[in-house]
Scaffold this motif. Sequence first.
Motif: not given
Length: 144
Positions: A98-110, A137-144
């Motif tokens: 997230c470019k707003g708050c810096g939140k990191l989300v890990e994901f895997s995709d085959q 942007y994560c949901g929280d930052c996008r909704d602001k």
Amino acid sequence: MKNFKEKFKLKLAENNYKFTRQREIIVETILENENWHFNAEDLFAAVKEKDSEIGMATIYRTLELLEKLDLIHILDFNDDSRVYELYLKDHHHHHLICKGCGKLVEFSDQGIDYFEKELEDKYDFSIDEHKLRFYGYCGDCRDK
């Protein structure tokens, strides 16, 4: 994650380093972090709660050693602070940042793994590493 601690001890011994109480506390604190992404300042604060005599210099030296022993990686997200994560060979993943708050989300995709194999075959190329990151942007930052 007991295996990680044992791997750390073994790598220290193989490279003529000692397994000190300070290093043990730092590694245990890293392993307690549920998402395995951390910065030195947050690690320092968590370690200080366990042992107030461990200083920031010890944190940085231990992180440098863990990286040298290929047990953690520095994630470069093109900002001023370093983010670290455990290096687990059986846990290949990618990141949403997230470019707003810096939140990191890990994901895997085959599908990405299949795509990598297709690239190797198509271009007669042996890929030994890749890093995939999506910025937005994560949901929280996008909704602001």
